[in-house]
Structures are given as C-alpha cells and as structure tokens.
Design an enzyme around this catalytic site. Structure first.
Site, PDB file in Angstrom:
ATOM      1  N   GLY A   1       5.133   4.307  -2.919  1.00  0.00           N
ATOM      2  CA  GLY A   1       4.782   4.851  -3.706  1.00  0.00           C
ATOM      3  C   GLY A   1       2.852   5.020  -4.279  1.00  0.00           C
ATOM      4  O   GLY A   1       2.520   5.735  -5.094  1.00  0.00           O
ATOM      5  N   ASP A   2       3.448   3.710  -3.826  1.00  0.00           N
ATOM      6  CA  ASP A   2       1.654   3.196  -4.337  1.00  0.00           C
ATOM      7  C   ASP A   2       0.426   4.374  -3.450  1.00  0.00           C
ATOM      8  O   ASP A   2      -0.393   4.780  -3.549  1.00  0.00           O
ATOM      9  CB  ASP A   2       1.287   1.561  -4.206  1.00  0.00           C
ATOM     10  CG  ASP A   2       1.845   0.757  -5.003  1.00  0.00           C
ATOM     11  OD1 ASP A   2       1.522   1.165  -6.286  1.00  0.00           O
ATOM     12  OD2 ASP A   2       2.944   0.171  -4.513  1.00  0.00           O
ATOM     13  N   SER A   3       0.299   4.205  -2.008  1.00  0.00           N
ATOM     14  CA  SER A   3      -0.180   5.163  -0.854  1.00  0.00           C
ATOM     15  C   SER A   3      -0.362   6.009  -2.055  1.00  0.00           C
ATOM     16  O   SER A   3      -1.671   7.058  -1.350  1.00  0.00           O
ATOM     17  CB  SER A   3       0.263   5.007  -0.019  1.00  0.00           C
ATOM     18  OG  SER A   3       0.090   4.199   0.857  1.00  0.00           O
TER      19      SER A   3
END
Length: 412
Positions: free
Chosen positions: A172-174
């Site tokens: 989700g961060d990337s």
C-alpha cells in the site's frame, strides 16, 4: 555501476522531500530517478526510521542505500521558527514539495500550502497520507497494512475460509508513492499551461482501492462480492500454478481462447480446443477444477525447466515462481541491466564496518529511450550529509551562518 551523469526528463526540477518511511519518500525516489534534484529534509534529532530497516553491516543499511538514492540529505528542524525560515527560503527555489505527515501538520507549523504558494505560486505540493486530506478518517495515523485492509485489498488475498494474509511487502505504501508520483507529473504538466502549482492528495487507502479491477462495478450492478481464490482467479481458466516433477511451481496462464488452443496442442490434446465444454472462456470457467486437475497431471511429468521451454515453444504464457536469488540470476533481467550499483556517498573505506561493495538494487523503471534518468548515487547513510552543500549552494549561507544554526540545533 551508478551513472553520476545520468540525465532524465526532470533535470532542472527541484524537489523538497519531507516525511519518513516508504510512501512519500518512494514518490521522491521516483522523481529523483527521472533526474530531479531531490533534497530530503530530516529532523536533526529524529532522522527517517527507515534508515534502520532491513539488513545491514555496521552502519551500512542496504535498503536505505537503494530507497534514498539520488537524494541530498539535509538535517533541518521544521518544528522551530529558525528551521521553518530556512525551509521557506528553500521553497522559493523549489518546484515540488513532497510530504507524508498526518494532515494538518504543516498547517500547525505555519507552513501550509497557503503560505507556500504565496511564496512560490508555481509550487506543487504532494501530500501522501493514510486516508487523504479530508474525510472523517483524515487525521488518523495510516500504515500500509491497515490501508490494504480498509480498502478491501487484503480481503481478496489468500484462500477461502482462511485469515487474509498480507504480502510480505508494504504494498500500500509503494502504490501510494506511485500515485503521488503520477499526480506530481500531471500537476507539472498543467503548470506549463497555467503557470500555477496545485496540491496532489494521495492516500494509501485510495491507492489500494484504485487497483482492484472490477470489484466495485461488479458489486454495484450485481451485488457480487469477490472472494479470495487462492492461487487462481475464479472463472478465469486455465490460469494457475502447477507443480512440476522436480517439486518446483510453474504458472500457466492460458485463459484466452487462442492461448488455450496452443496449450492443448502442447498437451497433445488439440481436439479439446474445439470441444464445446472448453472452447470458450465462459465454458472453461464452469470447469475450472476439472481443467486444473487435467493440467496438473500432465505438468507433473516434466521438470519445471522443460515444462516452461515446451510451453513457450508453443506460445503458451508460462513462467516460474522465482525467489529473489533466482530473480537476480535470471537472464532476462540481467540482459536488460535491471540490477544497478548504489554507492553510499557518506561513508568511506576507513569507516568501521563499512562494506566497500556497492549495493545492488532495481534500476529505473520504466526506461525512456532518450532521457532515461538513472542512479547517480545511493542514499547517504549519515544524516545531514549534504546540509552544508545545499544551504551553501542554494541559499548562500557561509560557514559562520552554518555554525550558528548548527549550535542552535536547527540544522545537522
């Protein structure tokens, strides 16, 4: 090796990166990959905790060397007036600010977009957060694991009836970093026409939601709630992984009609390609288990290498399930030069525990034919490595001014 002279489509653009960990800094990394001058600002007493993540030797942290590549690291305290004054001077020279604080943090410090855009109307501000800048959850802390869950992405992972596992990554961060990067590029393009910057609002939750293919329209029109389906997609057949006789897994994706015909030819069962039970995508979806069993029995007679070679000769989409060790020796990735060296600019051979071998990391993706960008240097393992260089070159601070700010604790 790292190319210190690599040019890119964003040569001449300057980015100020605020915030920590993965999502916002990943956006900054992508901008740096494309040639932007990225200045990473960290609090002198609280540098980015990602500096301590992953494998390391002595003070040489390998993920950081790759994740913070192409960035100049400046220690600057934005929580004090003197630090904010320096920051605002830097804003006057910048094209983009990327921040990943909780919504409202910049405003509490008196450096919200109203202040920044008044100083620099062309400035693009990319704001990366868990839930976005508005809405009832905006002020909540947000991590990738929770974003993947609340967006429905985690629900789709795993096997029916089991706890939904996470991928062994903060995906989700990337994803949020990628969408923020996309938004910055679009905002810079608009700026060429209007002369004005704008805010890019990227949320981990929304990035995780945006990639979910047909789940929303299917539910909206039919009430269908897609469920986890293990190693395959329901009613997409045949497309699964199958174990070869040497115990290795091979993915065979032959759900398209033309590819299915090629698979049946490779299996010496060409008559099944025109059999009404299997001839269409819909028919095959009804017999998914039956097809998987048939292909699994056939595949088990081959080693993984022989199976993949046979299928590729027939034009069937197939490939292995590689570990990272196998990825790094794969001839396709190596022929494309995908693994590049990252050299830490802040350490030398005399430093205790220093690993003199450059760190391999994935290079710039995608590749442009004329202005490809590149890895100019790896992330600096010592916070504040470039503080004097940046403040001296961009703001004209002399040694006396730098010493004063350092003694106050404003810079490091």
């Amino acid at each position: 090796m790292a190319d210190t002279h690599a040019s890119g489509p964003l040569d001449g653009f300057r980015v100020l990166e605020l915030g920590t960990l993965i999502a916002g800094p990943y956006c900054g990394r992508l901008l740096g990959d494309m040639g932007a001058d990225v200045i990473k600002i960290e609090a002198p007493d609280r540098p980015d905790p990602l500096r301590d993540w992953g494998q390391a030797t002595g003070g040489h942290q390998y993920f950081w060397t790759v994740h913070a590549r192409n960035k100049r690291c400046v220690g600057l305290d934005l929580r004090v007036p003197a630090g904010r004054e320096v920051f605002l001077d830097l804003v006057r020279t910048a094209d983009v600010v990327v921040e990943s604080f909780r919504p409202g943090t910049l405003e509490r410090w008196g450096i919200g977009y109203d202040v920044l855009s008044e100083l620099n109307p062309k400035l693009v501000l990319a704001r990366v957060s868990g839930y976005g800048q508005t809405g009832p959850y905006a002020e909540r802390a947000g991590y990738a694991s929770v974003a993947e869950g609340i967006s429905g992405l985690r629900h789709l992972n795993g096997f029916p009836g089991q706890a939904p596992p996470r991928m062994a990554l903060s995906i989700g961060d990337s994803l949020a970093g990628l969408f923020a990067f996309q938004g910055v590029l679009a905002a810079l393009l608009v700026r060429e026409r209007t002369g004005r910057g704008q805010i890019v609002d990227a949320a981990l939750t929304e990035a995780s939601l945006a990639i979910q293919e047909s789940t929303i329209p299917d539910y909206h029109k039919t009430g269908h709630v897609r469920q986890p389906s293990g190693t395959r997609l329901d009613r997409v057949a045949p497309s699964n992984l199958y174990r070869a006789k040497d115990g290795l897994w091979v993915i065979i994706a032959a759900n398209q009609d033309t590819v299915f015909r090629r698979l049946m030819t490779a299996m010496d069962r060409p008559e099944l390609a025109t059999d009404p039970r299997y001839a269409t995508h819909g028919a095959r979806g009804e017999r998914q288990d039956e097809l998987d069993e048939m292909i699994a029995g056939w595949a088990a007679d081959f080693t993984a290498t022989d199976l993949i070679e046979l299928l590729n000769r027939h034009g069937v989409v197939a490939g292995p399930v590689n570990t990272v060790a196998e990825v790094m020796t794969d001839p396709q990735f190596n022929a494309r030069g995908l693994f590049v060296d990252h050299v830490d600019p802040s350490v030398g051979s005399a430093d205790p525990g220093f690993d003199p071998v450059p760190v391999k990391g994935v290079g710039v993706v995608p590749r442009l034919s004329d202005t490809a960008g590149g890895v100019r240097w790896g992330g600096a393992s010592k916070p504040g490595t470039h503080t004097d260089e940046v403040l001296g070159d961009l703001l004209g601070f002399d040694q006396q001014r730098l010493t004063e700010l350092r003694e106050q604790g404003t810079i490091a």
